[in-house]
Design a protein around this motif. Structure first.
Motif, PDB file in Angstrom:
ATOM      1  N   HIS A 111      28.240 -23.735  89.500  1.00 59.47           N
ATOM      2  CA  HIS A 111      28.173 -24.815  90.491  1.00 59.47           C
ATOM      3  C   HIS A 111      27.909 -24.273  91.903  1.00 59.47           C
TER       4      HIS A 111
ATOM      5  N   GLU B   4      32.109 -25.675 100.920  1.00 55.99           N
ATOM      6  CA  GLU B   4      32.025 -25.281  99.512  1.00 55.99           C
ATOM      7  C   GLU B   4      32.591 -23.895  99.255  1.00 55.99           C
TER       8      GLU B   4
ATOM      9  N   HIS C  96      36.063 -23.291  97.267  1.00 50.95           N
ATOM     10  CA  HIS C  96      35.863 -22.858  95.880  1.00 50.95           C
ATOM     11  C   HIS C  96      36.373 -21.434  95.646  1.00 50.95           C
TER      12      HIS C  96
HETATM   13 ZN    ZN Z   1      31.566 -27.940  95.105  1.00 48.40          ZN
END
Ligand code: ZN
Length: 239
Positions: free
Chosen positions: A51, A143, A147
């Protein structure tokens, strides 16, 4: 301090620092460790690495859109995005690591070579938000830092730069307001003026603690080091 008030080069630096943080934690995981779980429901580390790689590729498409004026959306559809992640997660570990390195380098190149005018071009995020291309710096920053924590091998909100924590708080509360979620909720990080999600509503619960803990909870990454004045609960959905 809000991320968006920083000069663009400093914004990009924060994205790159977050990317290094992710890369460092990823580098400490063995190939077998990639099968382990993350803080995200139903996702192994393989899904997460896929991802994060595909997210960089999607942001490259937004930078292309900004530079050329030809619409190239982040993802064709939510289904395509999901399928890509699930297929990516089945790749050999070396391929997954390459995907991460390669897409990071590509995005960095897009950012480095973007003409000045492109940064002010209007594009649209996967959530349908109309933003300027410069917003990709914040989208990526958010992000990679969060993450890294999701990788679940020692990443912590406590090491995030202050401006990232502050902007996350603004971002999350702003999103809740837009979706009219979280009325009755007050966030009270230590050293910050408490934020009522909906100033018109009676207070039902106040969540307090160190700023990094309150932001972590608000981002949906668990109630670690926060206190609830009122019923203990999960935060409203943010993204
Ligand atoms: Zn994400």
């Amino acid at each position: 301090m809000d991320f968006h008030d920083l000069p663009l080069q400093e914004q990009l630096l924060l994205a790159r620092r977050g990317t290094s943080y992710f890369a460092q934690r990823l580098g400490e995981l063995s190939d077998a460790d990639l099968d382990g779980g993350t803080l995200l429901d139903g996702w192994t580390r393989r899904h997460l690495v896929a991802h994060v790689g595909y997210n960089a590729a999607a942001l490259c498409r937004l930078m292309d859109w900004a530079a050329t004026g030809t619409e190239t959306p982040m993802y064709e559809s939510a289904e395509q995005r999901g399928r890509e992640i699930h297929e990516g997660a089945t790749s050999p570990a070396a391929a997954l690591r390459n995907l991460f390195d390669h897409t990071v380098a590509r995005l960095d190149e897009k950012w480095r070579n973007a003409p000045t005018a492109a940064w002010g071009a209007q594009i649209r995020t996967a959530q349908g938000r109309e933003v300027l291309a410069s917003e990709t710096a914040w989208m990526r920053t958010r992000e990679v830092w969060i993450h890294t924590v999701d990788l679940n091998n020692g990443g912590r909100f406590g090491v995030f730069p202050e401006v990232v924590l502050d902007t996350l708080l603004t971002d999350i509360v702003g999103m809740w307001r837009k979706k009219t979620l979280g009325s009755g909720l007050v966030l009270a990080p230590i050293g910050v003026t408490p934020v009522a999600v909906d100033a018109e509503s009676a207070v039902e619960v106040t969540v307090s603690g160190p700023k990094e803990a309150v932001v972590r909870w608000a981002a949906g990454r668990g109630a670690v080091g926060v206190e609830f004045d009122g019923p203990r609960q999960h935060p409203p959905t943010w993204l």
